[in-house]
Enzyme design. Structure first.
Site, PDB file in Angstrom:
ATOM      1  N   TYR A  28      -6.418  62.429  14.481  1.00 27.00           N
ATOM      2  CA  TYR A  28      -5.029  62.332  15.415  1.00 27.00           C
ATOM      3  C   TYR A  28      -4.059  61.121  14.073  1.00 27.00           C
ATOM      4  CZ  TYR A  28      -7.075  64.834  18.597  1.00 27.00           C
ATOM      5  OH  TYR A  28      -7.637  66.143  18.619  1.00 27.00           O
ATOM      6  N   TRP A  32       1.092  59.837  18.903  1.00 25.90           N
ATOM      7  CA  TRP A  32       1.123  60.784  20.172  1.00 25.90           C
ATOM      8  C   TRP A  32       1.689  59.623  21.288  1.00 25.90           C
ATOM      9  CZ3 TRP A  32      -1.295  62.517  16.583  1.00 25.90           C
ATOM     10  CH2 TRP A  32      -1.336  63.801  16.176  1.00 25.90           C
ATOM     11  N   ASN A  33       2.215  60.766  22.009  1.00 27.03           N
ATOM     12  CA  ASN A  33       3.938  60.230  22.532  1.00 27.03           C
ATOM     13  C   ASN A  33       2.859  59.863  24.179  1.00 27.03           C
ATOM     14  OD1 ASN A  33       4.607  59.859  25.431  1.00 27.03           O
ATOM     15  ND2 ASN A  33       5.998  61.945  24.650  1.00 27.03           N
ATOM     16  N   ASP A  35      -0.387  59.134  24.922  1.00 29.85           N
ATOM     17  CA  ASP A  35      -1.451  58.173  24.134  1.00 29.85           C
ATOM     18  C   ASP A  35      -0.916  57.006  23.785  1.00 29.85           C
ATOM     19  OD1 ASP A  35      -2.079  61.191  23.266  1.00 29.85           O
ATOM     20  OD2 ASP A  35      -3.812  60.233  22.620  1.00 29.85           O
ATOM     21  N   GLN A 104       5.641  65.511  25.562  1.00 29.91           N
ATOM     22  CA  GLN A 104       4.607  65.287  26.731  1.00 29.91           C
ATOM     23  C   GLN A 104       4.461  64.539  27.738  1.00 29.91           C
ATOM     24  OE1 GLN A 104       1.024  63.517  24.093  1.00 29.91           O
ATOM     25  NE2 GLN A 104       0.181  64.900  23.796  1.00 29.91           N
ATOM     26  N   GLY A 166      -0.566  68.315  27.778  1.00 26.16           N
ATOM     27  CA  GLY A 166      -1.336  67.077  27.445  1.00 26.16           C
ATOM     28  C   GLY A 166      -3.329  68.048  27.628  1.00 26.16           C
ATOM     29  N   ASP A 168      -4.326  70.880  25.974  1.00 26.60           N
ATOM     30  CA  ASP A 168      -3.966  72.070  25.541  1.00 26.60           C
ATOM     31  C   ASP A 168      -4.899  73.707  25.774  1.00 26.60           C
ATOM     32  OD1 ASP A 168      -2.935  69.811  24.472  1.00 26.60           O
ATOM     33  OD2 ASP A 168      -4.190  69.716  22.577  1.00 26.60           O
ATOM     34  N   TYR A 354     -13.591  70.399  25.393  1.00 27.71           N
ATOM     35  CA  TYR A 354     -12.389  70.254  25.338  1.00 27.71           C
ATOM     36  C   TYR A 354     -11.396  69.883  26.857  1.00 27.71           C
ATOM     37  CZ  TYR A 354      -8.157  68.432  22.377  1.00 27.71           C
ATOM     38  OH  TYR A 354      -7.468  67.239  21.928  1.00 27.71           O
ATOM     39  N   GLU A 398     -13.380  60.356  22.621  1.00 28.26           N
ATOM     40  CA  GLU A 398     -12.650  61.530  23.153  1.00 28.26           C
ATOM     41  C   GLU A 398     -12.768  61.980  24.785  1.00 28.26           C
ATOM     42  OE1 GLU A 398     -11.270  64.400  20.828  1.00 28.26           O
ATOM     43  OE2 GLU A 398      -9.624  64.793  21.296  1.00 28.26           O
TER      44      GLU A 398
HETATM   45  C1  9WN Z   1      -1.925  68.515  20.268  1.00 28.40           C
HETATM   46  C2  9WN Z   1      -4.188  63.049  20.640  1.00 28.40           C
HETATM   47  C3  9WN Z   1      -3.811  64.417  21.620  1.00 28.40           C
HETATM   48  C4  9WN Z   1      -3.521  63.952  23.176  1.00 28.40           C
HETATM   49  C5  9WN Z   1      -4.029  65.825  24.139  1.00 28.40           C
HETATM   50  C6  9WN Z   1      -4.926  66.129  23.625  1.00 28.40           C
HETATM   51  C7  9WN Z   1      -5.016  66.479  21.373  1.00 28.40           C
HETATM   52  C8  9WN Z   1      -3.272  67.735  20.327  1.00 28.40           C
HETATM   53  C9  9WN Z   1      -4.624  68.232  19.379  1.00 28.40           C
HETATM   54  O1  9WN Z   1      -4.808  65.120  21.505  1.00 28.40           O
HETATM   55  O2  9WN Z   1      -3.860  66.991  21.733  1.00 28.40           O
HETATM   56  O3  9WN Z   1      -1.377  67.928  20.705  1.00 28.40           O
HETATM   57  O4  9WN Z   1      -3.931  68.489  18.284  1.00 28.40           O
HETATM   58  O5  9WN Z   1      -5.255  68.540  20.302  1.00 28.40           O
HETATM   59  O6  9WN Z   1      -5.023  67.842  24.294  1.00 28.40           O
HETATM   60  O7  9WN Z   1      -4.046  65.706  25.164  1.00 28.40           O
HETATM   61  O8  9WN Z   1      -2.173  63.650  23.333  1.00 28.40           O
HETATM   62  O9  9WN Z   1      -4.559  62.160  21.438  1.00 28.40           O
END
Ligand code: 9WN
Length: 430
Positions: A28, A32-33, A35, A104, A166, A168, A354, A398
């Protein structure tokens, strides 16, 4: 200070990309919002300025209509899909960073109060101007939520994409998502399964539907009114509504401190509307709160962590309080670490996949907070202790397998480090 607290701080430092924190390296690579909102509270336990900065960098991506996007693409990276080209939002014209086109959970307001309260106890009067600016950004985003995501005035805000929740690939979305086409124009080049095992991630068909939804909204040119009518997925989400309601209460607290009378009135009206909406989602037979599928008009009964999130916003009555306590204990029975994101007795439960079973430290943090607010401190202490133990045993992963306690998904995860810092901070201050 313990070695583990040191290690948590080191993770936040490692994931710092210059005033904002990526959730984890590579998997990532952007901001992210929600987070960042959690992470800013982690920072507040040891560095107030850095905590403010995290939120300040997030609002660099705020849209003119008030929406706080779910991802801010501050700098390019090819280790994540879908990147800015797939979203194709038109915000690249401004001198602002590009962003995704969805949002988010609005933890932002909760975070701002948390940080501001610590700043006040540290005698930091100099944070006033920064607080005011962030408060107004949050207020604009709450207005956006009410106008754009509750246009039919139910007192519940809706998500148009599972990524907004959040959570997913939660079983809660299965039925609603099954109606969405798997056909996409975009080639799906998943990067996530290069970083972590496919067995822990959403399925390919989920990704096809996630991308199909992005394409539908992209074709609406990200116009919220058009999106509302075109949306093939539309769910009034109790987890989102509860977070918004709680953040609204926290903004009212800040507004009182800043003596912003009009804003207090405006936010109090929003707060009342949301609490009424949430109260109507309680189901005695399920012992929790349920979301509403706005396309089928049906309750979403799947047992997920969202059942319990309204506790952060609502004062339960005695009957509900006992029911929630029994239900959470039932879900945690036989688990090394609860609360599983899907009930273990459900046929949808998968302990490693997940949002279909694993335990998330930030979700436990919300549940602990909600239980304390509802005078269930003993159960809160058990969940808090088990979360801290899981992190100390398995590291800042995670998420965690509730049955074995094994750490899963990405490593060196920012919000897990933040959860550790905040939960420890609570314990030390009790
Ligand atoms: C899509 C960053 C994010 C979290 C989400 C989690 C996951 C993203 C992904 O990761 O989502 O936004 O690509 O899997 O589900 O809660 O904010 O940690």
């Amino acid at each position: 200070m313990s070695d583990i607290t040191d290690a948590a701080r080191a993770i936040l430092a490692f994931n710092d990309r210059g005033g904002y924190t990526v959730p984890t390296d590579a998997l990532y690579p952007f901001q992210w919002n929600w987070d960042s909102a959690f992470v800013s509270m982690g920072f507040a336990t040891f560095n107030i300025d850095r905590a403010y900065q995290e939120l300040e960098r997030l609002i660099e991506g705020q849209w003119d209509d008030g929406m706080l996007p779910h991802i801010v693409f501050h700098v390019p990276s090819d280790t994540y899909f879908p990147g800015p080209d797939v979203w194709n939002t038109h915000h690249r014209h401004h001198k602002k960073p590009t962003t995704s086109g969805i949002t988010q959970p609005p933890v932002f307001g909760m975070a701002l109060r948390y940080i501001y309260e610590i700043a006040l106890t540290e005698g930091r009067e100099d944070v006033l101007a920064r607080t005011r600016l962030l408060f107004h950004a949050a207020l604009r985003s709450h207005r956006w939520w009410m106008k754009v995501r509750d246009p039919e005035k139910r007192g519940l805000v809706a998500i148009l994409h599972p990524w907004e929740s959040g959570s997913d690939n939660s079983p809660a979305w299965d039925e609603a998502l099954a109606r969405v086409s798997t056909i996409t124009k975009t080639e799906i080049c998943r990067q996530d399964t290069k970083h972590v095992s496919a067995a822990m991630r959403p399925h390919h068909a989920d990704y096809q539907r996630f991308i199909h939804l992005v394409e539908v909204y992209r074709e609406c040119k990200w116009d919220p009114v058009k999106q509302w009518s075109a949306a093939p997925f539309k769910v009034a989400d109790v987890q989102m509504t509860a977070i918004l309601a709680r953040a609204t209460a926290d903004l009212i607290w800040i507004a009182s401190h800043l003596n912003l009378l009009d804003e207090i009135n405006e936010l109090s009206t929003i707060h009342r509307i949301l609490l009424d909406g949430l109260r109507g989602r309680w189901r005695n037979n399920l012992r929790g709160f349920v979301s509403l599928d706005l396309i089928s008009g049906k309750d979403i009964q799947k047992p997920t962590q969202a059942y319990f999130i309204p506790l952060i916003a609502i004062e339960l009555d005695t009957y509900q309080r006992e029911a929630v306590q029994d239900e959470i204990e039932r879900w945690c029975n036989g688990m090394i670490v609860g609360v599983p994101s899907t009930a273990p007795f459900s046929s949808d439960f998968e302990s490693k996949r997940y949002w279909r079973g694993p335990v998330w430290a930030v979700i436990n943090w919300l549940i602990v907070d909600g239980l304390c607010k509802n005078h269930l401190a003993e159960l809160a202490a058990i969940i808090e202790g088990n979360t801290i133990n899981a992190i100390e045993r398995a590291g800042f992963c995670e998420y965690f397998d509730p049955i074995t306690g094994e750490g899963l998904g990405g490593n060196s995860f920012s919000w897990t480090a933040a959860a550790y810092l905040v939960l420890r901070h609570r314990l030390n201050n009790q």
